[in-house]
Design a protein around this motif. Sequence first.
Motif, PDB file in Angstrom:
ATOM      1  N   LYS A   1      34.807  20.728 -17.131  1.00 12.23           N
ATOM      2  CA  LYS A   1      33.696  21.174 -16.246  1.00 12.23           C
ATOM      3  C   LYS A   1      34.822  22.946 -16.951  1.00 12.23           C
ATOM      4  O   LYS A   1      36.022  22.923 -16.757  1.00 12.23           O
ATOM      5  CB  LYS A   1      33.995  21.102 -15.270  1.00 12.23           C
ATOM      6  CG  LYS A   1      32.719  19.408 -15.215  1.00 12.23           C
ATOM      7  CD  LYS A   1      32.660  19.534 -13.633  1.00 12.23           C
ATOM      8  CE  LYS A   1      32.423  18.033 -13.115  1.00 12.23           C
ATOM      9  NZ  LYS A   1      32.365  17.502 -12.401  1.00 12.23           N
ATOM     10  N   HIS A   2      33.599  23.655 -16.568  1.00 11.99           N
ATOM     11  CA  HIS A   2      34.232  25.292 -16.514  1.00 11.99           C
ATOM     12  C   HIS A   2      35.242  25.498 -14.861  1.00 11.99           C
ATOM     13  O   HIS A   2      35.192  25.111 -13.870  1.00 11.99           O
ATOM     14  CB  HIS A   2      32.776  25.937 -16.345  1.00 11.99           C
ATOM     15  CG  HIS A   2      33.181  27.317 -16.335  1.00 11.99           C
ATOM     16  ND1 HIS A   2      33.936  28.495 -17.420  1.00 11.99           N
ATOM     17  CD2 HIS A   2      33.239  29.273 -15.286  1.00 11.99           C
ATOM     18  CE1 HIS A   2      33.986  29.649 -16.793  1.00 11.99           C
ATOM     19  NE2 HIS A   2      33.411  29.952 -15.787  1.00 11.99           N
ATOM     20  N   GLY A   3      36.351  26.007 -15.547  1.00 16.43           N
ATOM     21  CA  GLY A   3      36.954  26.280 -14.708  1.00 16.43           C
ATOM     22  C   GLY A   3      38.197  25.094 -14.252  1.00 16.43           C
ATOM     23  O   GLY A   3      39.243  25.160 -13.466  1.00 16.43           O
ATOM     24  N   GLN A   4      37.462  23.616 -14.912  1.00 14.57           N
ATOM     25  CA  GLN A   4      38.972  22.461 -14.659  1.00 14.57           C
ATOM     26  C   GLN A   4      40.065  23.130 -14.933  1.00 14.57           C
ATOM     27  O   GLN A   4      40.664  23.665 -16.170  1.00 14.57           O
ATOM     28  CB  GLN A   4      37.957  21.321 -15.144  1.00 14.57           C
ATOM     29  CG  GLN A   4      39.183  20.093 -15.158  1.00 14.57           C
ATOM     30  CD  GLN A   4      38.667  18.846 -15.558  1.00 14.57           C
ATOM     31  OE1 GLN A   4      37.587  18.774 -15.933  1.00 14.57           O
ATOM     32  NE2 GLN A   4      38.909  17.426 -15.736  1.00 14.57           N
ATOM     33  N   LYS A   5      41.271  23.077 -14.007  1.00 15.54           N
ATOM     34  CA  LYS A   5      42.635  23.163 -14.533  1.00 15.54           C
ATOM     35  C   LYS A   5      43.217  21.926 -14.641  1.00 15.54           C
ATOM     36  O   LYS A   5      43.438  21.031 -13.825  1.00 15.54           O
ATOM     37  CB  LYS A   5      43.175  23.701 -13.076  1.00 15.54           C
ATOM     38  CG  LYS A   5      44.779  24.118 -13.842  1.00 15.54           C
ATOM     39  CD  LYS A   5      45.307  25.171 -12.059  1.00 15.54           C
ATOM     40  CE  LYS A   5      46.646  25.371 -12.779  1.00 15.54           C
ATOM     41  NZ  LYS A   5      46.992  26.272 -11.049  1.00 15.54           N
TER      42      LYS A   5
ATOM     43  N   ARG B   1      39.012  30.268 -20.325  1.00 15.20           N
ATOM     44  CA  ARG B   1      37.729  31.399 -19.892  1.00 15.20           C
ATOM     45  C   ARG B   1      37.599  32.578 -20.167  1.00 15.20           C
ATOM     46  O   ARG B   1      36.400  33.499 -20.307  1.00 15.20           O
ATOM     47  CB  ARG B   1      37.246  31.109 -18.375  1.00 15.20           C
ATOM     48  CG  ARG B   1      37.273  29.997 -18.360  1.00 15.20           C
ATOM     49  CD  ARG B   1      36.997  30.122 -16.756  1.00 15.20           C
ATOM     50  NE  ARG B   1      38.547  30.397 -16.297  1.00 15.20           N
ATOM     51  CZ  ARG B   1      39.094  30.568 -14.443  1.00 15.20           C
ATOM     52  NH1 ARG B   1      38.052  30.590 -13.554  1.00 15.20           N
ATOM     53  NH2 ARG B   1      40.314  30.783 -14.168  1.00 15.20           N
ATOM     54  N   GLU B   2      38.989  32.985 -21.361  1.00 16.02           N
ATOM     55  CA  GLU B   2      39.655  34.825 -20.751  1.00 16.02           C
ATOM     56  C   GLU B   2      38.762  34.562 -22.909  1.00 16.02           C
ATOM     57  O   GLU B   2      39.598  35.690 -23.610  1.00 16.02           O
ATOM     58  CB  GLU B   2      40.719  34.859 -21.094  1.00 16.02           C
ATOM     59  CG  GLU B   2      41.114  34.723 -19.299  1.00 16.02           C
ATOM     60  CD  GLU B   2      40.051  35.789 -18.690  1.00 16.02           C
ATOM     61  OE1 GLU B   2      40.027  36.724 -19.018  1.00 16.02           O
ATOM     62  OE2 GLU B   2      39.707  35.482 -17.158  1.00 16.02           O
TER      63      GLU B   2
ATOM     64  N   ASP C   1      43.767  29.808 -19.788  1.00 20.07           N
ATOM     65  CA  ASP C   1      43.011  30.643 -19.646  1.00 20.07           C
ATOM     66  C   ASP C   1      41.489  30.045 -20.937  1.00 20.07           C
ATOM     67  O   ASP C   1      41.389  31.804 -21.518  1.00 20.07           O
ATOM     68  CB  ASP C   1      42.763  31.062 -18.534  1.00 20.07           C
ATOM     69  CG  ASP C   1      41.605  31.181 -17.412  1.00 20.07           C
ATOM     70  OD1 ASP C   1      40.643  30.320 -18.084  1.00 20.07           O
ATOM     71  OD2 ASP C   1      41.775  31.666 -16.624  1.00 20.07           O
TER      72      ASP C   1
ATOM     73  N   ILE D   1      43.026  25.490 -18.429  1.00 18.48           N
ATOM     74  CA  ILE D   1      41.992  25.966 -17.842  1.00 18.48           C
ATOM     75  C   ILE D   1      40.409  25.736 -18.765  1.00 18.48           C
ATOM     76  O   ILE D   1      40.087  26.465 -19.703  1.00 18.48           O
ATOM     77  CB  ILE D   1      42.208  27.077 -17.000  1.00 18.48           C
ATOM     78  CG1 ILE D   1      43.355  27.367 -15.866  1.00 18.48           C
ATOM     79  CG2 ILE D   1      40.340  27.407 -16.572  1.00 18.48           C
ATOM     80  CD1 ILE D   1      43.431  28.566 -15.221  1.00 18.48           C
ATOM     81  N   CYS D   2      39.883  24.954 -18.549  1.00 15.85           N
ATOM     82  CA  CYS D   2      38.378  24.467 -19.615  1.00 15.85           C
ATOM     83  C   CYS D   2      37.984  26.121 -19.227  1.00 15.85           C
ATOM     84  O   CYS D   2      37.660  26.040 -18.278  1.00 15.85           O
ATOM     85  CB  CYS D   2      38.038  23.663 -18.617  1.00 15.85           C
ATOM     86  SG  CYS D   2      39.168  21.981 -19.024  1.00 15.85           S
ATOM     87  N   LYS D   3      36.941  26.327 -20.139  1.00 15.92           N
ATOM     88  CA  LYS D   3      36.178  26.997 -20.560  1.00 15.92           C
ATOM     89  C   LYS D   3      34.140  26.493 -19.971  1.00 15.92           C
ATOM     90  O   LYS D   3      33.558  26.590 -19.498  1.00 15.92           O
ATOM     91  CB  LYS D   3      35.804  27.692 -21.179  1.00 15.92           C
ATOM     92  CG  LYS D   3      35.640  27.497 -22.841  1.00 15.92           C
ATOM     93  CD  LYS D   3      35.246  28.409 -23.652  1.00 15.92           C
ATOM     94  CE  LYS D   3      35.394  26.844 -25.803  1.00 15.92           C
ATOM     95  NZ  LYS D   3      35.210  27.991 -26.584  1.00 15.92           N
ATOM     96  N   GLY D   4      34.884  24.906 -20.144  1.00 12.14           N
ATOM     97  CA  GLY D   4      32.996  24.225 -19.870  1.00 12.14           C
ATOM     98  C   GLY D   4      31.916  24.412 -21.362  1.00 12.14           C
ATOM     99  O   GLY D   4      31.330  24.094 -20.563  1.00 12.14           O
TER     100      GLY D   4
END
Length: 437
Positions: free
Chosen positions: A125-129, A51-52, A49, A164-167
């Motif tokens: 995109k942010h949150g794209q899995k 984003r983390e 992830d 999972i992308c951060k975007g």
Amino acid sequence: FDKATFRDAPKFALRLDVNGEKLIESDESFTCAPSPIIFDDYRIGEHYDAREEIKGWNEIDFDDSNWQKSIIASVPKGEARLCTADPIRVEKEMKPEKFYKLDGGYLYKFPQNNTGVCRLKIRGKHGQKIVLTYGEVVNENGLTIKNLIFGDRSPALMHKDVYICKGEGEEVYTPRFTYHGFQYVYVEGVTGEQAREDLLTYVVFHSDIKSVGSFECSDEVLNKIQENVRRSDVSNFHYFPTDCPQREKNGWTGDIALSAEQIMLNFSAQNSFKVWLDNLRAQQKESGQIMDIIPTTGWGEIGGPSWDAALMQTAYHVYKYTGDRKILEDNIGAMRKYLRYAKTKINENGLFSYGLGDWVQIDKPASRPDTPKEITNTLALLDCCTKTMRIMEVLNDFTDYDYVNEFATYIKKRFREVYVENGRIKDEYKTQTAISK
């Protein structure tokens, strides 16, 4: 392996010595924080992830005041040893041969079936899995991993890496704690614009065993077999030799017993073989019995001589093609011990049928029986005796030589009485394996 006694939580140790003096050593003053790697499994895959991610965490002026203090971990079990097996290195990178839309995703095909992972490069995109499912077989419904399911693990989990992308612009992700055997990758979660040739790059890696031999002839079928054999060898070498790189990833001794010589003809695998035999001896029982998976968690006590022969075959062929006597010296004691154990397994027919027999017999008609285990196991045991005596002669160490020689003589005589007629295997036992044995 989820029940292996050597499993434990990840742990870290560091010590830096300069000019013989300790400068830094890890302790409770070290700080830590959760990783973007939120799941990883040797056989299943890795989930990351982005984003983390913590920006600047590895820079000198990073403020780690809100990180937690580390705790003292238990010391790893077992004997501490430096790993002298060949390190794992990237062999090559491959672009996809083609890709196309399939159902809700995109199927990517690469030029070869190998082992490794895919490096993902995307502007998301942010949150794209994004889910990558790895496999070897495509049918009318697309990618299937039915041939890869191992144990009771759900197909929904197997052979998948998740990102999972951060975007934030172009993102590049390469899994770190898994590998897969594959030629195809089914990608879910990307748009048509994102599904480009450079979305995935196949990063091929394995133990860095060097090529030392080759074979080429006028028959292209034989040349292709040789190419596939070599690719299978390296695909199955990840610190230790395995039975398959995409399913079990287990160090089955039977596979090595059959492959040790051709691997040594093709590659300099002696360092890794030595380490693998160290582990085999460590897991040999006091009785002399050898486990049929190395390393093992306790599962694998059914091998029998055709599997257990890996002890003799590996040491013998490493010596044969390198001249290194040390591997013989290290393993001759285990060979003696095993042959004394083997004699206790004699059956009511005066031969040996314990353990596994002919595995996945080729083109077996319904009317023809499997090759009797007495044939495969008795003759494998005879070969174990023969190689052990040869090793004793090389080492000029004749402890138990008379015992092994008498054992071999008995096996030959009794086998001929039961299975040989007029110098040939009796008609009712003429399977391909029985004849080749």
